[in-house]
Design a protein around this motif. Structure first.
Motif, PDB file in Angstrom:
ATOM      1  N   PRO A 192       1.557   4.681   9.239  1.00 19.42           N
ATOM      2  CA  PRO A 192       2.582   5.499   9.898  1.00 19.42           C
ATOM      3  C   PRO A 192       2.975   6.696   9.041  1.00 19.42           C
ATOM      4  CG  PRO A 192       3.140   3.160  10.011  1.00 19.42           C
ATOM      5  CD  PRO A 192       1.976   3.278   9.079  1.00 19.42           C
ATOM      6  N   GLY A 193       2.967   7.868   9.661  1.00 13.86           N
ATOM      7  CA  GLY A 193       3.309   9.078   8.924  1.00 13.86           C
ATOM      8  C   GLY A 193       2.128   9.797   8.314  1.00 13.86           C
ATOM      9  N   ALA A 194       0.927   9.240   8.447  1.00 17.05           N
ATOM     10  CA  ALA A 194      -0.267   9.895   7.897  1.00 17.05           C
ATOM     11  C   ALA A 194      -0.502  11.224   8.600  1.00 17.05           C
ATOM     12  CB  ALA A 194      -1.488   8.992   8.060  1.00 17.05           C
ATOM     13  N   ARG A 195      -0.998  12.188   7.849  1.00 18.46           N
ATOM     14  CA  ARG A 195      -1.299  13.503   8.395  1.00 18.46           C
ATOM     15  C   ARG A 195      -2.810  13.695   8.426  1.00 18.46           C
ATOM     16  NH1 ARG A 195       2.148  18.069   5.481  1.00 18.46           N
ATOM     17  NH2 ARG A 195       1.232  19.227   7.233  1.00 18.46           N
ATOM     18  N   ILE A 196      -3.327  14.036   9.604  1.00 20.44           N
ATOM     19  CA  ILE A 196      -4.762  14.240   9.783  1.00 20.44           C
ATOM     20  C   ILE A 196      -4.999  15.669  10.274  1.00 20.44           C
ATOM     21  CG2 ILE A 196      -6.818  13.541  11.068  1.00 20.44           C
ATOM     22  CD1 ILE A 196      -5.727  10.753  11.193  1.00 20.44           C
ATOM     23  N   ARG A 197      -5.941  16.334   9.635  1.00 20.49           N
ATOM     24  CA  ARG A 197      -6.297  17.692  10.031  1.00 20.49           C
ATOM     25  C   ARG A 197      -7.810  17.809  10.189  1.00 20.49           C
ATOM     26  NH1 ARG A 197      -3.978  22.224   6.225  1.00 20.49           N
ATOM     27  NH2 ARG A 197      -5.077  23.445   7.826  1.00 20.49           N
ATOM     28  N   ARG A 198      -8.221  18.473  11.254  1.00 17.53           N
ATOM     29  CA  ARG A 198      -9.629  18.790  11.444  1.00 17.53           C
ATOM     30  C   ARG A 198      -9.999  19.908  10.460  1.00 17.53           C
ATOM     31  NH1 ARG A 198     -12.501  18.204  16.210  1.00 17.53           N
ATOM     32  NH2 ARG A 198     -10.541  17.990  17.349  1.00 17.53           N
ATOM     33  N   ARG A 199     -11.149  19.776   9.802  1.00 16.30           N
ATOM     34  CA  ARG A 199     -11.549  20.744   8.789  1.00 16.30           C
ATOM     35  C   ARG A 199     -12.931  21.320   9.096  1.00 16.30           C
ATOM     36  NH1 ARG A 199      -7.499  22.037   4.892  1.00 16.30           N
ATOM     37  NH2 ARG A 199      -6.216  20.173   4.577  1.00 16.30           N
ATOM     38  N   LEU A 200     -13.267  22.378   8.374  1.00 16.01           N
ATOM     39  CA  LEU A 200     -14.572  23.001   8.513  1.00 16.01           C
ATOM     40  C   LEU A 200     -15.650  22.133   7.862  1.00 16.01           C
ATOM     41  CD1 LEU A 200     -15.756  25.655   9.653  1.00 16.01           C
ATOM     42  CD2 LEU A 200     -15.507  26.634   7.357  1.00 16.01           C
ATOM     43  N   PHE A 201     -16.881  22.343   8.271  1.00 12.98           N
ATOM     44  CA  PHE A 201     -18.053  21.645   7.746  1.00 12.98           C
ATOM     45  C   PHE A 201     -18.025  20.158   8.085  1.00 12.98           C
ATOM     46  CE2 PHE A 201     -17.562  25.283   4.707  1.00 12.98           C
ATOM     47  CZ  PHE A 201     -18.593  26.030   5.253  1.00 12.98           C
ATOM     48  N   TRP A 202     -17.666  19.877   9.345  1.00 13.56           N
ATOM     49  CA  TRP A 202     -17.796  18.542   9.922  1.00 13.56           C
ATOM     50  C   TRP A 202     -16.976  17.494   9.161  1.00 13.56           C
ATOM     51  CZ3 TRP A 202     -21.999  21.672   8.574  1.00 13.56           C
ATOM     52  CH2 TRP A 202     -22.564  22.373   9.649  1.00 13.56           C
ATOM     53  N   ARG A 203     -15.794  17.860   8.779  1.00 14.16           N
ATOM     54  CA  ARG A 203     -14.927  16.968   8.028  1.00 14.16           C
ATOM     55  C   ARG A 203     -13.514  16.966   8.621  1.00 14.16           C
ATOM     56  NH1 ARG A 203     -19.315  16.121   6.482  1.00 14.16           N
ATOM     57  NH2 ARG A 203     -20.103  15.871   4.343  1.00 14.16           N
ATOM     58  N   TYR A 204     -12.765  15.911   8.308  1.00 12.60           N
ATOM     59  CA  TYR A 204     -11.318  15.892   8.554  1.00 12.60           C
ATOM     60  C   TYR A 204     -10.661  15.420   7.267  1.00 12.60           C
ATOM     61  CZ  TYR A 204     -11.499  10.793   8.774  1.00 12.60           C
ATOM     62  OH  TYR A 204     -11.678   9.476   8.447  1.00 12.60           O
ATOM     63  N   THR A 205      -9.378  15.681   7.113  1.00 11.44           N
ATOM     64  CA  THR A 205      -8.639  15.159   5.955  1.00 11.44           C
ATOM     65  C   THR A 205      -7.478  14.305   6.449  1.00 11.44           C
ATOM     66  OG1 THR A 205      -7.234  17.152   5.829  1.00 11.44           O
ATOM     67  CG2 THR A 205      -9.241  17.099   4.469  1.00 11.44           C
ATOM     68  N   LEU A 206      -7.192  13.271   5.687  1.00 13.62           N
ATOM     69  CA  LEU A 206      -6.068  12.386   5.959  1.00 13.62           C
ATOM     70  C   LEU A 206      -5.284  12.208   4.671  1.00 13.62           C
ATOM     71  CD1 LEU A 206      -6.093   8.996   7.868  1.00 13.62           C
ATOM     72  CD2 LEU A 206      -4.999   9.189   5.627  1.00 13.62           C
ATOM     73  N   THR A 207      -3.976  12.383   4.738  1.00 14.45           N
ATOM     74  CA  THR A 207      -3.107  12.131   3.596  1.00 14.45           C
ATOM     75  C   THR A 207      -1.995  11.186   4.028  1.00 14.45           C
ATOM     76  OG1 THR A 207      -1.805  14.129   4.086  1.00 14.45           O
ATOM     77  CG2 THR A 207      -3.572  14.330   2.462  1.00 14.45           C
ATOM     78  N   TYR A 208      -1.655  10.278   3.125  1.00 12.25           N
ATOM     79  CA  TYR A 208      -0.629   9.267   3.428  1.00 12.25           C
ATOM     80  C   TYR A 208       0.075   8.892   2.133  1.00 12.25           C
ATOM     81  CZ  TYR A 208       1.283   4.592   4.326  1.00 12.25           C
ATOM     82  OH  TYR A 208       2.105   3.506   4.410  1.00 12.25           O
ATOM     83  N   ARG A 209       1.385   8.737   2.222  1.00 13.33           N
ATOM     84  CA  ARG A 209       2.166   8.285   1.060  1.00 13.33           C
ATOM     85  C   ARG A 209       2.810   6.948   1.403  1.00 13.33           C
ATOM     86  NH1 ARG A 209       4.399  10.520  -3.622  1.00 13.33           N
ATOM     87  NH2 ARG A 209       3.633  12.590  -3.044  1.00 13.33           N
ATOM     88  N   ALA A 210       2.614   5.979   0.522  1.00 12.50           N
ATOM     89  CA  ALA A 210       3.177   4.646   0.752  1.00 12.50           C
ATOM     90  C   ALA A 210       4.689   4.681   0.651  1.00 12.50           C
ATOM     91  CB  ALA A 210       2.599   3.666  -0.265  1.00 12.50           C
TER      92      ALA A 210
END
Length: 210
Positions: A192-210
């Protein structure tokens, strides 16, 4: 199809790592962490960035790749390379940060996200650069500029023709099974609260803080 085949041949002659492209970004996300776990560390390019400010443990399941990483950091007390996968980690250990770059699609999505969450120390950070299965117009629109930019970046980064990929690009790969929408749904339930972004070069990023 002929154009795609030509692009593929060109890209193979001028290889560059889409994963390493995101290395500086990953390092910024975990800045301040003292103990970092890098899952699927490969030959250690990301570990090399992270070790400058933290103690890093790298997990690498491929024996040949793990051997290269161990030899690379043999004299560095800040780095431990373990030949093994995520299931072979020390289960009682909690980490200030965990990183995965092009690794999550090799693992069962929902159980792995749940276990990653449980491996974080309070306030710990999870940083993922992942691959997803393309499906739909948004994926196509994102892939087009990547297809155009990829050979240009390859020519700049690797102008000489390569007979084979460099060592850090020879680890076993797999095609992703989940779409970005499916990954978003799983993350919403498990992180819950994770941030997902679509990125260039066929990638996505996910960041999450416990």
């Amino acid at each position: 199809m002929d154009l795609l085949a030509r692009l593929d041949r060109f890209n193979r002659r001028h290889p560059w790592s889409h994963n390493d492209h995101y290395g500086p970004w990953v390092a910024r996300q975990v800045a301040g962490a003292r103990r970092v776990l890098d899952i699927g560390c490969g030959t250690g390019n990301l570990v090399d960035r992270l070790r400058r400010r933290a103690t890093v443990t790298g997990l690498e399941p491929d024996p040949a790749t793990a051997r290269v990483a161990r030899e690379r950091f043999a004299d560095d007390p800040a780095v431990t390379i373990v030949e093994g996968d995520f299931a072979g980690r020390a289960p009682e250990q909690r980490w200030d940060a965990i990183t995965l770059v092009a690794v999550l699609h090799h693992l069962p999505l929902v159980p792995t996200l749940r276990e990653l969450r449980d491996c974080l120390a309070p306030g710990g950070r999870l940083v993922i650069v992942g691959c997803y299965r393309e499906a739909g117009r948004a994926d196509l629109l994102t892939a087009l500029p990547a297809m155009l930019a990829n050979p240009i970046v390859g020519l700049v980064k690797h102008p000489a023709r390569a007979a084979e990929p460099p060592a850090h690009m020879r680890a076993p790969t797999a095609d992703p099974a989940e779409t970005l929408a499916e990954i978003r749904t799983a993350a919403a339930a498990e992180l819950p609260g994770a941030r997902i972004r679509r990125r260039l070069f066929w990638r996505y990023t996910l960041t999450y803080r416990a």
